[in-house]
Design a protein around this motif. Structure first.
Motif: not given
Length: 522
Positions: A40, A43-44, A47, A177, A213, A217, A222
């Motif tokens: 996570s 991924r964060l 982004e 997810n 996760s 988010f 997604v």
């Protein structure tokens, strides 16, 4: 008395099995929680960096005199990633072949080194806007977490493999997810088998990682598509045609991807510095198309919401296709999972737009073709149809399209199979370990060879057999059971050996080997 003793042993045996499963569920929760947090954050971070890069390109559009400075920053980023890959070669690419090799015992690496360098390298590569995905690195990060926790528990080798598998499942779950797809990916793509202990632990890890996760988010899928109208039954014939097209184009993608080392080898650069190429070429793309950078999930969302002109879609596909090859071929830490789904979505939009323009299809159904084409194209390349179907279902947040998804995926699978395609990740693993993979060329046969009582191989270990070239012992039938041969498997009289061999050599080999198998030891 004997009956009571037998019942007591049966109770103890059942109790031991339940305790083992409960223990692995607990370990699966631990792996899923740690992997969920790490993936996570990964991924964060991607982004955040991606949004910053897009802002930089918008700023450069108004201040072109700063382009040399941005070029220097891009080259410096490429150099840093090249150094990371040089320090830890196993972080190259998506990481999925490395995980498969690790579980098969064909590769070994330091889990913490991979975890740290893949985390940094993946953020820099994917976040910089290159056409790479986060899911492959996320799977390798999760697998590294599982390996590390196994080392902490100091468990046996089989436990390490189970925790690595559960970590890989957790990685994909947290990246998209999609917990059920994470489980299916491990079973279908990595293990190619169904083990109760593996699926139980992997499912536990995937659900835990997904729970973590979701706190980062939110609950929305997604690639949430909103309301999607059901495709009318008269259009189901067009799904078969779409599957045929995706199967052929998927095989073309496989061939192009596997030819990349040869193409990059023609560059006047050392392989250590291939990473500089995409970081230079991404700049003009970022200047003209900043919103098309990255793995492509924003493109898929745009395709489903807006009706795009056909020429724009074709141009976008060509751009995404070519530069995804450049990005992946440079050996950067990034995957092809999401780029493949993006290319499939664009193909679906192209196909739906053609049906609308020439055959009067209502534009509300173009979204359906975007969805099913993602699964079909991924199936054609990865040859994992169940994973593709469930992954797309979880990502778009709708279960109303299982029949169209299954139809397109099955058709694409059959086509790529007839064209000689193999699962792309297995083929990439063979490229990592070419000397350890058996090669059987041409048309093949499976030969059955019996071991008789008087055979010289009766009581002999598999590792001591002197097999001819282009042959591979794949199974042993022993009575009602089928054994997977290992080096220390002892052959017994009555065994039936299933041998894969080249058809060009099979006739001569059958005669020679049958003579050896039945030769009297005296």
């Amino acid at each position: 008395m004997e009956g009571k003793a037998r019942n007591k042993m049966k109770y103890l045996h059942t109790h031991a099995i339940d305790t083992t499963r409960l223990l692995f569920i607990v370990k699966g929760i631990l792996v899923g929680a740690v992997a969920g947090v790490i993936v996570s954050l990964f991924r964060l971070s991607i982004e955040t960096v991606s949004a910053l890069v897009v802002s930089v390109y918008h700023y450069l559009d108004a201040h072109p005199h700063l382009l040399p400075l941005w070029l220097a920053v891009s080259l410096a980023t490429g150099v840093l990633i090249a150094l990371l890959v040089r320090w830890e070669p196993q972080i190259k690419g998506s990481g999925i072949p490395q995980v498969e090799g690790l579980l098969a015992g064909e590769l070994s690496y330091n889990w913490f080194s991979v975890l740290l360098k893949k985390f940094i390298g993946g953020i820099l590569s994917v976040g910089s806007g290159l056409f790479l995905g986060r899911e492959g690195p996320s799977i390798q990060l999760g697998a590294a977490v599982g390996q590390g926790i196994s080392a902490w528990f100091k468990g046996p080798s089989y436990e390490e493999k189970i925790l690595i598998s559960s970590g890989a499942s957790a990685g994909l779950s947290a990246a998209f997810n999609a917990p059920i797809a994470g489980l299916l990916f491990v079973l279908e793509e990595i293990h190619h088998s169904f083990s109760p202990l593996v699926w139980l632990t992997a499912l536990t890890s995937a659900l835990t990682a997904n729970f973590v996760s979701l706190h980062f988010f939110g609950l929305q899928p997604v690639l949430y598509q909103g309301t999607v109208s059901d495709l009318p039954l008269p259009y189901y014939g067009t799904l078969v045609v779409l599957g045929l097209i995706l199967g052929g184009l998927g095989r073309l993608y496989q061939l192009n991807l596997l030819s990349l080392p040869k193409l990059f080898g023609k560059l006047p650069l050392s392989s250590n510095w291939y990473s500089l190429v995409p970081f230079v070429l991404i700049i003009p793309i970022g200047l003209f198309f900043p919103l098309y950078l990255g793995g492509g999930n924003q493109i898929i969302l745009q395709l489903s919401r807006l009706h795009q002109p056909l020429l724009l879609l074709i141009g976008l596909f060509v751009l995404r296709y070519l530069f995804s090859m450049v990005s992946y071929g440079a050996g950067l830490p990034g995957g092809i999972f999401l780029p493949i789904l993006t290319l499939g979505g664009i193909l679906g939009a192209i196909y739906g737009t053609i049906l609308h323009t020439w055959f009067g299809l209502d534009t509300i159904y173009i979204k359906n073709f975007v969805i099913v084409a993602m699964a079909g194209y991924f199936t054609a390349i990865g040859k994992a149809p169940l994973t593709a179907i469930i992954l797309v279902t979880e990502m778009v947040g709708s279960i109303n399209h299982l029949m169209p998804l299954g139809l397109v995926s099955l058709t694409a699978y059959v086509v790529v199979d007839l064209l000689g395609g193999h699962p792309i990740y297995e083929t990439l693993l063979e490229r990592l370990q070419p000397k350890q993979m058996a090669s059987i060329k041409g048309k093949t046969h499976v030969i059955e060879l019996p071991v008789t009582v008087e055979s010289m191989y009766h009581g002999c270990a598999v590792k001591d057999l002197n097999w001819p070239e282009h042959t591979l012992l794949i199974r042993i039938r022993r009575g009602a059971y089928t054994l997977i041969p290992k080096g220390d498997t002892i052959l017994q009289a009555g065994d039936l050996l299933m041998v894969l061999t080249d058809s060009l050599e099979s006739n001569q080999w059958i005669k020679a080997q049958a003579l050896l198998l039945n030769q009297n030891q005296i």
